[in-house]
Each structure stands twice: as C-alpha cells, then as structure tokens.
Motif scaffolding. Structure first.
Motif, PDB file in Angstrom:
ATOM      1  N   UNK A 162      -7.146  -6.269 -19.944  1.00  0.00           N
ATOM      2  CA  UNK A 162      -6.737  -6.264 -18.542  1.00  0.00           C
ATOM      3  C   UNK A 162      -6.214  -4.901 -18.101  1.00  0.00           C
ATOM      4  N   UNK A 163      -5.577  -4.177 -19.015  1.00  0.00           N
ATOM      5  CA  UNK A 163      -4.966  -2.901 -18.635  1.00  0.00           C
ATOM      6  C   UNK A 163      -6.014  -1.867 -18.259  1.00  0.00           C
ATOM      7  N   UNK A 164      -7.272  -2.036 -18.682  1.00  0.00           N
ATOM      8  CA  UNK A 164      -8.267  -1.003 -18.430  1.00  0.00           C
ATOM      9  C   UNK A 164      -8.480  -0.761 -16.948  1.00  0.00           C
ATOM     10  N   UNK A 165      -8.560  -1.846 -16.154  1.00  0.00           N
ATOM     11  CA  UNK A 165      -8.795  -1.693 -14.720  1.00  0.00           C
ATOM     12  C   UNK A 165      -7.663  -0.933 -14.050  1.00  0.00           C
ATOM     13  N   UNK A 166      -6.436  -1.099 -14.607  1.00  0.00           N
ATOM     14  CA  UNK A 166      -5.257  -0.551 -13.934  1.00  0.00           C
ATOM     15  C   UNK A 166      -4.828   0.810 -14.456  1.00  0.00           C
ATOM     16  N   UNK A 167      -5.563   1.382 -15.388  1.00  0.00           N
ATOM     17  CA  UNK A 167      -5.128   2.675 -15.932  1.00  0.00           C
ATOM     18  C   UNK A 167      -4.993   3.719 -14.837  1.00  0.00           C
ATOM     19  N   UNK A 168      -6.037   3.763 -14.005  1.00  0.00           N
ATOM     20  CA  UNK A 168      -5.993   4.751 -12.928  1.00  0.00           C
ATOM     21  C   UNK A 168      -4.967   4.382 -11.892  1.00  0.00           C
ATOM     22  N   UNK A 169      -4.851   3.060 -11.608  1.00  0.00           N
ATOM     23  CA  UNK A 169      -3.946   2.622 -10.547  1.00  0.00           C
ATOM     24  C   UNK A 169      -2.498   2.858 -10.926  1.00  0.00           C
ATOM     25  N   UNK A 170      -2.170   2.762 -12.214  1.00  0.00           N
ATOM     26  CA  UNK A 170      -0.779   2.861 -12.631  1.00  0.00           C
ATOM     27  C   UNK A 170      -0.304   4.293 -12.812  1.00  0.00           C
ATOM     28  N   UNK A 171      -1.170   5.238 -12.572  1.00  0.00           N
ATOM     29  CA  UNK A 171      -0.725   6.618 -12.688  1.00  0.00           C
ATOM     30  C   UNK A 171       0.306   6.966 -11.625  1.00  0.00           C
ATOM     31  N   UNK A 172       0.234   6.256 -10.489  1.00  0.00           N
ATOM     32  CA  UNK A 172       1.243   6.448  -9.435  1.00  0.00           C
ATOM     33  C   UNK A 172       2.312   5.393  -9.609  1.00  0.00           C
ATOM     34  N   UNK A 173       3.469   5.817 -10.046  1.00  0.00           N
ATOM     35  CA  UNK A 173       4.523   4.844 -10.327  1.00  0.00           C
ATOM     36  C   UNK A 173       5.237   4.448  -9.062  1.00  0.00           C
ATOM     37  N   UNK A 174       5.882   3.275  -9.137  1.00  0.00           N
ATOM     38  CA  UNK A 174       6.579   2.769  -7.963  1.00  0.00           C
ATOM     39  C   UNK A 174       7.873   3.532  -7.746  1.00  0.00           C
ATOM     40  N   UNK A 233       0.825  -1.210   0.000  1.00  0.00           N
ATOM     41  CA  UNK A 233       0.000   0.000   0.000  1.00  0.00           C
ATOM     42  C   UNK A 233       0.856   1.255   0.000  1.00  0.00           C
ATOM     43  N   UNK A 234       2.061   1.139   0.533  1.00  0.00           N
ATOM     44  CA  UNK A 234       2.962   2.294   0.561  1.00  0.00           C
ATOM     45  C   UNK A 234       3.289   2.762  -0.845  1.00  0.00           C
ATOM     46  N   UNK A 235       3.336   1.826  -1.772  1.00  0.00           N
ATOM     47  CA  UNK A 235       3.762   2.149  -3.124  1.00  0.00           C
ATOM     48  C   UNK A 235       2.580   2.400  -4.057  1.00  0.00           C
ATOM     49  N   UNK A 236       1.426   1.838  -3.733  1.00  0.00           N
ATOM     50  CA  UNK A 236       0.247   2.060  -4.575  1.00  0.00           C
ATOM     51  C   UNK A 236      -1.002   1.908  -3.721  1.00  0.00           C
ATOM     52  N   UNK A 237      -1.385   2.989  -3.087  1.00  0.00           N
ATOM     53  CA  UNK A 237      -2.531   2.973  -2.168  1.00  0.00           C
ATOM     54  C   UNK A 237      -3.814   2.625  -2.894  1.00  0.00           C
ATOM     55  N   UNK A 238      -3.970   3.123  -4.132  1.00  0.00           N
ATOM     56  CA  UNK A 238      -5.195   2.868  -4.881  1.00  0.00           C
ATOM     57  C   UNK A 238      -5.356   1.386  -5.198  1.00  0.00           C
ATOM     58  N   UNK A 239      -4.289   0.745  -5.564  1.00  0.00           N
ATOM     59  CA  UNK A 239      -4.359  -0.681  -5.867  1.00  0.00           C
ATOM     60  C   UNK A 239      -4.731  -1.477  -4.630  1.00  0.00           C
ATOM     61  N   UNK A 240      -4.152  -1.101  -3.501  1.00  0.00           N
ATOM     62  CA  UNK A 240      -4.476  -1.802  -2.252  1.00  0.00           C
ATOM     63  C   UNK A 240      -5.962  -1.670  -1.925  1.00  0.00           C
TER      64      UNK A 240
END
Length: 1128
Positions: A307-319, A105-112
């Motif tokens: 598959x990438x559609x769900x993660x478009x928003x999540x991947x805006x915050x890079x690791x 979650x530290x690296x991608x809060x939205x994904x968590x």
C-alpha cells in the motif's frame, strides 16, 4: 467546569442510560465532550450515518486541531467518497470531493489530485492500491480499525474513552441519602414518611396540626450524629434498588455504616444497600496500542502489503503539525531492582534518631529529629549536615506553669518531624507540650517561625493539611486531644472523644471532603471532619494497639501498621468503602518490644522496620516480597522513610545514626551530587577581579570567598534544655521574616568564564527588541515576544549530553517552527509605536495568548495557528493572565486602566474592574487568598476578591522623593501565595498580600544604582532576579532583599563598537524547575540563558550561621556596604 460538575455529568449520563434515553445520552456526551462513546461511534460508522458520525466527533475535536484529528476526518470522508463512487453516484461524489475533501488539499495537494482522478475511472478498483477494496461492509470495518487507533493516539481523547467505574443507579442513591439526611432534621420524624417530591426539602408534617419546622439545608458531612431511626422504606428511599447499590458520597460514610455496634457513637442511617465509592481501580490506558499516524494523509490499506508504494510520492510533503505524541507510560513490571536496598552511605547523627522526613521536591534533603530535642538538616547526596538546631524554648514566659515545671525534671525529645507540602516549613512535635514550626529559606537557613504550646504532656504526632485551602497544622497528644492550628498559632478546631492518648493523625482529602483519621494507644480509630461535631468513625485497629495510618502516594489506598500490647504486629490495607480490612500482610516476628514503623512508596510498595531489618511488600500481595538487613547495625525496630521519588530510603541505626539506601536511579543521583561536590571542592575559591574589568562605578568588592564548615556549638542549658530570655526569638509570621541578616559574601560575576551562557540562535533584528519572555511550564523551551508582535520559540531536546531535555546553558537549543513555516505573528496596528506587547501561556503549554496593540490572538503552540482572536482595540490589551483554576477565564489589563474578566468559551466579558488611573502593567492571582492583584503605570496596587470581583483595597507605592508615578509596575506571587514581589523602576518590594502591607523594600544603590527594568522570583521563591538598565543583573535573597550576586554585562553581553547603541536587558524569566537558571531578553532582540558555573552551581556563597551567630568571622566591608538595604 469544576471536577464535581464534571462528575455530575457522568452521573446524569448513567441515569439517562439506565432510563433508556438513548438519543439524549449521546447528545450530552457530544455537548459536554467528557466521554467519547466508542461503541456508539462504531455503530453509526458501520451504518454509514456519516453526518451523525461527524456531528458526534465535533463535540471532541475539529478537523484542524492536530494531525490525528485531520487523519480521522480524512478517513471518514474518503470512505464516504468511495462509497458514492461505488454506487456510481457521480454527482454525490463530486459534492463530497468539493465540500468535504477540498479542505485537505491545503496540506497535500498531490493526494487531493490523486483522489480526484478516481472520478475518471469506471471502477475505482482499477487503481492498484484500491484493487482489494471489497464490499461496503468490509471496507467500513477496515476503516474503523484505523479510526480506533487514531482516536486512541489523539491527545484530545485522552481520559475520555473510559467511563468512570460507578455502581448502578448512583444518582438515585445519592438522592436517597440526601432524603435520609433531610429526614434526620425533622423534629417529629415518621417511621414511614411519604415523600412525593424532590423539588423542595423533605419535612415530616408535625402531629396535631402544629407548624412544620423550617427545612434546614446542611452539607452531608456537617450533620451531627443522629439518634437511631428506621430507614426510609426497605431500601432506604423512595427509589427501588437497581441491580447493584450505588456508593455513598464519601469514604467516611462507608465506615459509619459499618461502625462498631459496641461503640457509643450512633452512626447516621445509610441506605441498607448503599456503600461508599470504591477505591478506583487502575484505569486501563486509552492508548493500549499507541501509534503514530503516517506522515501525510494516505489511503487505508485494504489487504495490500504494498500500500505504501502509491503514497511514496504523496508523502514527501509532510503535514503542518509535525508532532509525535509519546506513548503513555505503561504499567511497569514488578522488579526488586525498583526497591532501594543498596546501602549508599552511613551517617552518624550523634544522638538517637526518632523521626525523619524528606523534602517534598528536593529529594536528597532530609530533616532529622533526635531524642535530645535536636533538629538537623542533611544533604544526603553530599553527606553534609547543613544545619543543626539544638532544642530551645523561644519564649519561656509565654509557656504555662505546668510546662515550666515539667521541663526541669526531664529532657526534651522529638516525637515527629514533617515537611509542609510546599517545602517551606518544617513541623516539629516534642515529647513535652511544644510544637515548633521552622521556616526553611534554602541552603542552611532554618529560622523559627512559630512556637505553640499545643498539648498537655507529649505531642505524639504532627501533620499538615489544607482545610478551606489554607495550610494548617494538625497535632495530637497525651491529653487525648486532636487540634488544628493555623500558621499564626490560632487554634481552629479541638477534637475530643478518644479515651486514651492519641498516638497518630492522618489528614486526607477525598474530592472535596476533608477529614482526619486518628489512632489512640488503646487501638481506637476515629475520623473527624473539620466541624467540631464529633468523630464520624469508631473502629478497633488490628490487635487494638498503637497504629499509624498512611495513604498511598496517589491517595487511593489506605494502610495501617501497628503493634498490639502482646507484641503482635499488623500491616493491613483498608477497604474505605466499607470500613473493613481488605487484606492483612504476613511476615512479622512475634513479641515485638515496641511499635513497628512503616512507609509507602510509588503506589506499589510497603516497607516496615522489624526484627533488625527492613521488610518489603508489594501492595497487591500479602506475602513478604523481600527483606534486607542493610549490612547490619539496625535496631530491633528501625524507623524508616522513603523520599517522594521512592529511589532513596533512610533507616535508623543502633549507634545513633542512619543509613541511606538507594536503587539504581538513586545511586546515580547520589553519585552525580558527590561528583559535583568534589569538583566544587577542587575549584579555587579565590576570585581575582581587576578594577578595569569592573567599570568605574563599582566600589570595593570581595576578593576572596571562603567555604566555612561550622558544626553547632554547645549552648548553656538547664537539664538539657536551653532557655532563652524573653524577646530573643519569638513566634513570628511574615512581618518577622529575616529580621536577622543572612550573611552573604557578595559574588561578582564579571567575566564570561565565571558563568555559563548560551545565546538563542536567531538573526538579530535591531528593530525588534524583546518585550516579553517566558519559559514553557515544562522547562524545555523559551518563548519570546518581540516589539514587532512576532513570537519565537526555542526548544531543547533530549540527548546524551542533556538527558532531561530541559533548558540548559550548556547546549544550544533550536529555533522551533512547524513544517509549514508559520510564524506566531500578532495583529499589529500601523501606529504601533506605543503598543504594549503582552503574553500568557496556558498551564499545559498547549496555547499561548498574546497581543501587541491589536486584537488578542490565541495560538496553538503545536501548529502556530491562530485559534481565535478577540478584544479588538480600542482599548488595547496591555497585560494578560490566565485564571489559575480555569484556563477559560482570562484577566486582561487594558491601556485605558480597566481590567476585563473575559470568558473565552462564551466569548464574553464577565465583568470590568475599574480603579487604576493609568494602563495596567501587571496582574497576579493568589489561589490561597482568592484574590487578584493588579498593578499599573500609576504606581498603585489594587486587591480584588476573585469570588465576586469586588475591590478590597488599593495601595500606592512608596516612591523616592521627587519621583513621579511613571513606568510599569509588575507583580508576582511567592510560592506561598501570600508574599508578593512588586517591581518598579525605582524599587523592589515585598508585600504581605494577606495584610496588603509592604514588609520589605530595596532601592537602587551603590553597585546597582541604575533603574530596574524587570524582576522575577526564582522557581522556589528563594531568590529574586532583577535586571537593570545599565546591563547589570542582581541576584537577591527573596526574603531580606539583600544582594547575593551581581552579574555584570561583561559576563553575558558581547562587546560592541562605540557607535553602537548600548545593549541592555529588558526582561528576565526564571526557569520553572532550576532555581539558578534565568533567561534574559535584550534590547537588540537577543535572548540568552544564564547559569552559574559548573563549579559553583549557585549564585552567591552563603557564610554558614549557627543559630543566628556568625562562626568566628564577620562579613567583609563590601558585603556590609552592599547589603545595607532600605527597609520599611
């Protein structure tokens, strides 16, 4: 862990596997971290044994090591979470979410949050992107495909995915061989000894109750040739044979086992089923399908193209660690364009060329030996002869009567020239008795170093080797002997056994076994270990004629080429394992009138001079690949030589010259050098310097610099051999270096237009002066440590303007930071005014270690994260140095005058070295001398033995009268690992670390009269850069410490107002590959990279000298005045 210890682990792994100790095998794989067993990992993952999967992974990587590792652990824990949800085990799912997935979650809060929402669904397949999630088995298989790609792309797993190629039961065979050798030492060996233990050395019981001989322990290679006896048992030992026999410990044993039975040499008994280590096959790259992971942690695609559609928003915050690892180099496809076949130029030498060799790192620098004994140094890129040395006897009175008589009847020819591996020496073998070693000091400076009367008659060949980690010279000659000499001229070994004059030598090393192949005129091949115990091999070369042996560049393949007495030529590859010919190459003409010469390049190609042309073969094909006549003019059997990069090839011509052939890359290199040479020739060399621009303290300077071309002048000779009176030039070692003055015209750089300068982009912090400065070892970045404990990294990137991506003053770099915005900030105590910042960088640029009055911090250079901290004060760390052969060992100089030898792996101080009176300010390791030199604020040097960490000697600096021992003393080793640069505010000094004596000293004077703030060697150790407290930078010749160039502060520091504090350089760093580039750190926090102008390309201009005499001119008064150094 040493390479041999690492290999022992692999042997134990093989043994455990063969003995079916399955669990133990995988525990050792995990604990050693040497081999990642992908098959075992797959089995456990498919079985859903997640705890074991993560435990096994932990031996190789941690979650936060890099983005690949993070993604690996995320995929595993996500699969475990989905399986718990699929079983409707909500409690377990919540536990996994909180304990295992929370870290991400530290690296991608939205994904968590997205993953957490799955708990609210009756069936997580209601999520569109998980709708095609099948059963558990298929989901695990899909996950494994992703994991394998991530593991193959992860740099932490490189070279750990392929188990070494070993013959079966390798460890057993080694033990059998050891028992064989032990049995040889028995005074009364029994035909069939009964061996019941491995815990003690084997010894046959003596007959009639006599006392058994004391067991002797000797290295395998050191045992003398035994008399013939029966092997131990049917298979050479107490162990039964496995499916295939294992290999011997070194290649020589394979040759011995198959030695010619007609030979008088009796080979040692080797197990009948044993052979030597095979030539390593080209390893399949572990990154067959390199893949950069997604920019953020995502869910594996389960058959869905969107598959990438769900993660478009999540991947805006890079690791955090935004790093892409390049794909590994794939095996290049075969192309004739790789061969240097285009004639770039033809150069006239003036006499018949008999031998040539390229410098090991300056790939266009060629040394040439001729039939009249002359040695020349050519810069083939500019078609310029830098220096010519006619043959001279340096000390005739020291030569034997036989030699003195022989030179009156014949001229002297060069039979071989060769560069030393470090490029600092040229070895020359002559056709009468002598070997010369010439010291290459850069540019056109070639000086006598050592003269040896090596053999009676002709010295036929010469090569350099490193027995016991010390550079030596191997020679062979007409007197049928092979000899090994140290650089002081002492004979270390004398190998006898050939029955004909020895034609060539080929020293080599396999792992820790060092040996020499030799060939004689009668076609015999022998091999010798450095032990004076006779040859280990006696073989017939193909055709039983003169033969030369060479290894491929990586040392894995052995070739020989020669011509029989009947004129038949042979080029073959040897199977080192068995001492047999592996393949014979075809394509030679018959009835050659001499001996063909050959060379290898790039681990792929062979080239031979034959039939007035150059013939090429690919190493893996016996048929000739192609040939070229090089536009004609070649002799019947031309001599040839590749440079180390394989993009240039020189070949002798029939009219006393040579041609330079190149491929496309080589042509580009030559054209670039020609262009620079042309531009330099067009640039006016007149330097008009106004006195107002130079400041009041500067005396008269050179007003004009001239370029002088001076071919060697003829010298008095007797029958073609120039004789020198005794004492004019004698063999010399370090203490004799540069007794003759190199003539330099002092260059004054006083204006920004006379050099190239670039400032590192940054907001200046006047409270944070630059305390330490380093280049990255790759040469692409500069790392600065401020007095406030913050480290900053600037990087250059590849572009059309900068194709190499190396640091340059022509392009502004970027201040580099990870996406997290982290800074590399050290632990700094509140009262840090007296703190001494210190820094050290690992060899691979992966980690930087630093401190600033507090704990020592180890930073990951990719993520800027603190990996660990240690050594909390007091005392505080004042200087840091990685052990050159083990990054886990760190020498830490403390502010209480002690030195701690610290092991990072076990977090333990192994020993403490005491002797200094004040804080430690410098540490330097010498790998060749196995010493550590420490320097302190007490103006003392201590020499420590790195084998036992005992003190060898201490030396006090020779300070000027009235000066006290204050200020830092810094030390740095020359590239030869013997000479030592010592920098103190009062002086620069060069020490011979072998003798622990000062051999040169320079003190501030005249135009450079202020205190010295810092000094370093250039990357090639030919220059010393020193910064001064008044802003000047001095560029010195590294051997003589004579001033070549002064860079005034006005050339690189912008003018400031009269009320502003004076800006001065505090630290200087030298680029690791570009000898004329430096970086300086300033008192106002700025960092600047400085290079000569494009026209000059070098600091200072050398006035060419022919054999120690200036060419019709003397240095100007300015040069003379500023060069009168204090020498002691």
């Amino acid at each position: 862990m040493s390479s041999l210890s690492r290999e022992l682990v692999f042997l134990i792994l093989q043994f455990l596997e063969e003995e079916k100790f399955k669990e133990t095998v995988h525990r050792l794989e995990q604990e050693s971290g040497f081999f990642f067993n992908m098959k075992y990992f797959e089995e456990k993952a498919l079985a859903g044994e997640w705890d074991e999967v993560e435990k096994y992974l932990s031996g190789f990587t941690k979650v936060d090591d890099n983005r690949y590792s993070m993604k690996i652990f995320f995929e595993i824990r996500k699969q475990k979470y989905l399986e718990a949800l699929d079983r409707h085990d909500r409690a377990k799912a919540v536990e996994i979410l909180v304990k295992d997935l929370k870290v991400f979650s530290t690296f991608n809060e939205e994904l968590y949050k997205e993953i957490t929402l799955l708990l609210t669904m009756e069936n997580f397949r209601q999520n569109e992107q998980l709708s095609k999630y099948g059963d558990t088995k298929s989901a695990r298989s899909i996950m494994l495909v992703e994991l394998k790609k991530l593991i193959e792309a992860n740099p932490l797993f490189r070279e750990k995915l392929v188990f070494p190629t070993l013959k079966a039961s390798r460890l057993r065979t080694l033990i059998n061989q050891s028992l064989n050798w032990q049995h040889q030492l028995c005074k009364n060996p029994r035909p069939n000894p009964d061996i019941k233990t491995l815990f003690t050395d084997h010894s046959c019981s003596p007959p009639n109750g006599a006392r058994a001989p004391t067991p002797v322990t000797l290295p395998v290679a050191a045992v003398a040739k035994p008399s013939t006896y029966a092997p131990l048992g049917a298979h050479g030992g107490p162990f039964p044979p496995a499916a295939a026999a294992a290999a011997n410990a070194n290649a020589l044993a394979g040759w011995m086992a198959n030695a010619n039975h007609s030979s008088p040499v009796q080979p040692a008994v080797i197990a009948a089923s044993a052979s030597s280590l095979p030539v390593p096959q080209n390893q399949v790259s572990v990154l067959k399908h390199p893949r950069t992971p997604p920019d953020a942690l995502g869910m594996t695609e389960y058959g869905s193209t969107d598959h990438e559609q769900l993660m478009k928003r999540l991947r805006s915050a890079q690791s955090v660690d935004e790093v892409t690892y390049p794909a590994p180099p794939q095996q290049a496809s075969l192309s004739l364009d790789d061969l240097p076949r285009s004639v770039a130029c033809t150069i006239h030498q003036g006499s018949n060329v008999t031998s040539m060799d390229f410098h090991p790192t300056h790939h266009t620098l060629l040394t040439v030996g001729c039939s009249n004994g002359e040695i020349s140094l050519w810069e083939v890129g500019m078609r310029e002869r830098l220096v010519t040395k006619p043959f001279k006897i340096w000390d005739l009175s020291a030569c034997s009567v036989t030699f003195q008589a022989s030179i009156k009847d014949s001229s002297m020819s060069v039979s071989r020239v060769a560069w030393s591996p470090d490029g600092n020496l040229i070895g020359v073998a002559f056709t009468k008795h002598l070997v010369h070693l010439l010291a290459y000091q850069g540019s056109n400076d070639l000086r006598p170093h050592l003269e040896i009367e090596a053999h009676v008659g002709s010295v036929n060949d010469l090569a350099f080797s490193h027995p016991n980690k010390k550079l030596c010279v191997v020679t062979c000659g007409e007197d049928k002997l092979i000899k090994v000499w140290d650089l002081a001229g002492s004979k270390l070994f004398n190998f006898e056994g050939h029955e004909a004059p020895v034609y060539s030598v080929c020293p080599h090393q396999k792992e820790n076994i060092q040996f020499i192949f030799s060939t004689a005129l009668d076609g015999k091949i022998k091999a010798w270990l450095y032990d004076n115990m006779g040859s280990r091999v006696d073989y017939d070369a193909p055709g039983q004629g003169c033969t030369t042996m060479l290894y491929s560049a990586d040392g894995s393949r052995l070739f020989s080429c020669g011509t029989s007495k009947d004129g038949d030529s042979f080029l073959v590859e040897w199977n080192e394992s068995e001492g047999k010919i592996k393949r014979t190459y075809s394509g030679f003409r018959k009835n050659a009138t001499g001996v063909v010469q050959f060379d290898t390049t790039r681990n792929r190609f062979l080239a031979v001079g034959d039939d007035n042309q150059i013939k090429f073969w690919h190493m893996d094909s016996t048929n000739m690949l192609t040939s070229t006549e090089a536009e004609g003019g070649l002799p019947s059997l031309p001599r040839l030589r590749f440079n180390k990069e394989g993009n240039l090839l020189v070949v002798t011509t029939a009219d006393n010259g040579f041609k330079v052939l190149a491929n496309a890359n080589g042509l580009r290199t030559l054209r670039a050098m020609e262009a620079r040479s042309y531009e330099a020739s067009r640039t006016p060399l007149e330097m008009k310097v106004s006195s107002s621009a130079m400041g009041t303290s500067i005396g008269p300077v050179v007003s004009k610099v001239e370029r002088v071309d001076s071919p060697a002048r003829p010298t008095p000779s007797l029958n073609g051999v120039e004789l020198m009176s005794r004492g004019i030039e004698k063999p010399r070692n370090l203490e004799h270096v540069s007794e003759k003055t190199k003539t330099w015209e002092l260059t004054e750089v006083v204006d920004a237009t006379q050099c190239r300068t670039v400032a590192m982009p940054d907001n200046l912090d006047t409270a944070s002066k630059v305390a330490r400065l380093l280049y990255t070892n790759s040469g692409v970045g500069v790392l600065a440590l401020g007095a406030n404990g913050v480290q900053k990294l600037w990087k250059w990137s590849r572009s059309e303007q900068n194709p190499s991506g190396k640091a340059t003053a022509s392009i502004v770099p970027q201040l580099w930071q990870p996406n997290s915005g982290l800074l590399m900030t050290n632990d700094v105590p509140d009262n840090s005014e007296d703190a001494v910042p210190c820094i050290a960088l690992s060899k691979n640029d992966s980690y930087v270690m630093s401190a600033c009055g507090g704990k020592v911090s180890l930073f990951n250079m990719m993520t800027f994260k603190v990996m660990t901290t240690f050594m909390a004060p007091p005392p505080a760390s004042a200087f840091l140095a990685f052990h050159p052969q083990d990054n886990n060992i760190i020498a830490i100089g403390m502010d209480d005058s002690a030195i701690h030898i610290y092991n990072v792996r076990v977090d333990e101080v192994k020993t403490k070295l005491k002797g200094h009176q004040k804080r430690i300010s410098g540490l330097a390791f010498s790998t060749s001398l196995n010493i550590l030199v420490s320097s302190g604020a007490d103006a003392q040097l201590f020499f420590w033995n790195t084998d036992n960490w005992e003190k060898i000697k201490s030396v006090t600096l020779q300070l000027p009268a009235g000066k006290t021992s204050q200020g830092d003393t810094r030390v740095q080793f020359h590239s030869d690992q013997v000479r030592l640069l010592v920098c103190h505010e009062t002086q620069l000094a060069i020490y011979d670390a072998n003798k622990m004596e000062c051999i040169r000293q320079w003190m501030p004077q005249e135009v450079l009269s202020s205190s010295i703030s810092c000094a370093v060697y250039s990357c090639n150790s030919q220059l010393v850069y020193a910064t001064f407290t008044d802003g000047n930078i001095g560029v010195f010749d590294a051997d003589s410490l004579r001033l070549r160039c002064r860079i005034a502060p006005s050339a690189y520091i912008s003018p400031t107002s009269s009320n502003s504090p004076t800006i001065q350089p505090l630290v200087v760093a030298a680029h690791p590959q570009e000898a004329n580039q430096i970086a300086v750190g300033l008192s106002n926090g700025a960092v600047k990279v400085i290079e000569p102008s494009e026209a000059e390309r070098k600091w200072g201009l050398h006035v060419p000298v022919d054999n120690g005499t200036e060419n019709g001119r003397t240095a100007t008064s300015s040069t003379t005045n500023t060069s009168e150094q204090l020498q002691r």
